[in-house]
Motif scaffolding. Structure first.
Motif, short mmCIF file in Angstrom:
data_model
loop_
_atom_site.label_atom_id
_atom_site.label_comp_id
_atom_site.label_asym_id
_atom_site.label_seq_id
_atom_site.Cartn_x
_atom_site.Cartn_y
_atom_site.Cartn_z
N GLY A 10 0.82 -1.20 0.00
CA GLY A 10 0.00 0.00 0.00
C GLY A 10 0.85 1.25 0.00
N LEU A 11 0.18 2.36 0.29
CA LEU A 11 0.83 3.67 0.34
C LEU A 11 1.09 4.03 1.80
N VAL A 12 2.31 4.46 2.08
CA VAL A 12 2.67 4.82 3.45
C VAL A 12 3.59 6.04 3.40
N GLN A 13 3.52 6.86 4.43
CA GLN A 13 4.38 8.04 4.50
C GLN A 13 5.79 7.66 4.93
N PRO A 14 6.78 8.44 4.56
CA PRO A 14 8.14 8.18 5.04
C PRO A 14 8.18 8.09 6.56
N GLY A 15 8.92 7.09 7.05
CA GLY A 15 8.99 6.84 8.48
C GLY A 15 7.94 5.87 8.98
N GLY A 16 6.99 5.54 8.13
CA GLY A 16 5.91 4.64 8.51
C GLY A 16 6.29 3.17 8.43
N ARG A 45 15.48 -6.65 -10.20
CA ARG A 45 14.93 -7.23 -8.98
C ARG A 45 16.07 -7.54 -8.02
N GLU A 46 15.88 -7.20 -6.74
CA GLU A 46 16.93 -7.43 -5.76
C GLU A 46 16.40 -8.20 -4.56
N LEU A 47 17.28 -8.97 -3.95
CA LEU A 47 16.92 -9.72 -2.76
C LEU A 47 16.86 -8.78 -1.56
N VAL A 48 15.77 -8.85 -0.82
CA VAL A 48 15.59 -8.02 0.37
C VAL A 48 15.95 -8.79 1.63
N ALA A 49 15.39 -9.98 1.77
CA ALA A 49 15.62 -10.78 2.98
C ALA A 49 15.26 -12.23 2.72
N THR A 50 15.95 -13.12 3.45
CA THR A 50 15.69 -14.55 3.35
C THR A 50 15.51 -15.15 4.73
N SER A 84 10.41 2.31 9.53
CA SER A 84 11.25 3.45 9.12
C SER A 84 11.37 3.49 7.60
N LEU A 85 10.26 3.37 6.94
CA LEU A 85 10.27 3.29 5.47
C LEU A 85 10.74 4.58 4.85
N LYS A 86 11.46 4.42 3.74
CA LYS A 86 12.01 5.55 3.00
C LYS A 86 11.44 5.54 1.58
N PRO A 87 11.45 6.70 0.92
CA PRO A 87 10.96 6.72 -0.47
C PRO A 87 11.68 5.72 -1.36
N GLU A 88 12.95 5.46 -1.09
CA GLU A 88 13.70 4.52 -1.92
C GLU A 88 13.30 3.07 -1.68
N ASP A 89 12.43 2.82 -0.72
CA ASP A 89 11.89 1.47 -0.53
C ASP A 89 10.70 1.22 -1.47
N TRP A 111 7.21 -18.06 -7.31
CA TRP A 111 7.09 -16.62 -7.11
C TRP A 111 5.63 -16.23 -6.94
N GLY A 112 5.42 -15.21 -6.11
CA GLY A 112 4.12 -14.59 -6.04
C GLY A 112 3.96 -13.56 -7.14
N GLN A 113 2.77 -12.95 -7.19
CA GLN A 113 2.48 -12.00 -8.27
C GLN A 113 2.99 -10.60 -7.96
N GLY A 114 3.37 -10.37 -6.73
CA GLY A 114 3.91 -9.07 -6.34
C GLY A 114 2.87 -8.18 -5.69
N THR A 115 3.34 -7.32 -4.79
CA THR A 115 2.47 -6.34 -4.15
C THR A 115 3.20 -4.99 -4.12
N GLN A 116 2.50 -3.94 -4.47
CA GLN A 116 3.12 -2.62 -4.58
C GLN A 116 3.25 -1.97 -3.21
N VAL A 117 4.44 -1.46 -2.94
CA VAL A 117 4.69 -0.64 -1.75
C VAL A 117 5.16 0.72 -2.23
N THR A 118 4.45 1.75 -1.83
CA THR A 118 4.80 3.12 -2.21
C THR A 118 5.00 3.94 -0.95
#
Length: 121
Positions: A10-16, A45-50, A84-89, A111-118
């Motif tokens: 979903g959509l979240v503000q910086p720092g959220g 595509r980059e690996l975030v966490a495993t 502590s989300l940042k715009p670059e996330d 793989w899943g179909q993906g979910t948008q994070v803004t």
């Protein structure tokens, strides 16, 4: 047939914060590593966490200390708690899992179909 389904973007503000979930379903015998990847516009595509089935989780340097991956093996589910989300996330986040399907002879990546994070103000 094996499927991965993500939710929680979903959509979240910086720092959220946001929490992503991914459930594996279908004819599953065993699940090995479960991971989260992301892909921002114009980037690879980059690996975030495993989260290994056993052992410690590992993270990309860019998210260490801010993101936490966890899994519930009884529910075939992996989570990504993002703080502590940042715009670059901002990216599409994909769930990935190495799964031994019933009737299969090896672990295969799904793989899943993906979910948008803004992340934006």
């Amino acid at each position: 047939q094996v499927q991965l389904e993500e939710s929680g973007g979903g959509l979240v503000q910086p720092g959220g914060s946001l929490r992503l979930s991914c459930v594996a379903s279908g004819s599953i015998s065993s699940i090995n590593d479960m991971s989260w990847y992301r892909q921002a516009p114009g980037k690879q595509r980059e690996l975030v966490a495993t989260a290994p089935r056993g052992g410690r989780a590992n993270y990309a340097d860019s998210v260490k200390g801010r993101f936490t991956i966890s899994r519930d093996n009884a529910k075939n589910t992996v989570y990504l708690q993002m703080s502590s989300l940042k715009p670059e996330d901002t990216a599409v986040y994909y769930c990935n899992a190495d799964i031994w399907g019933r009737g299969s002879y090896a672990f295969r990546p799904f793989w899943g179909q993906g979910t948008q994070v803004t992340v934006s103000s």
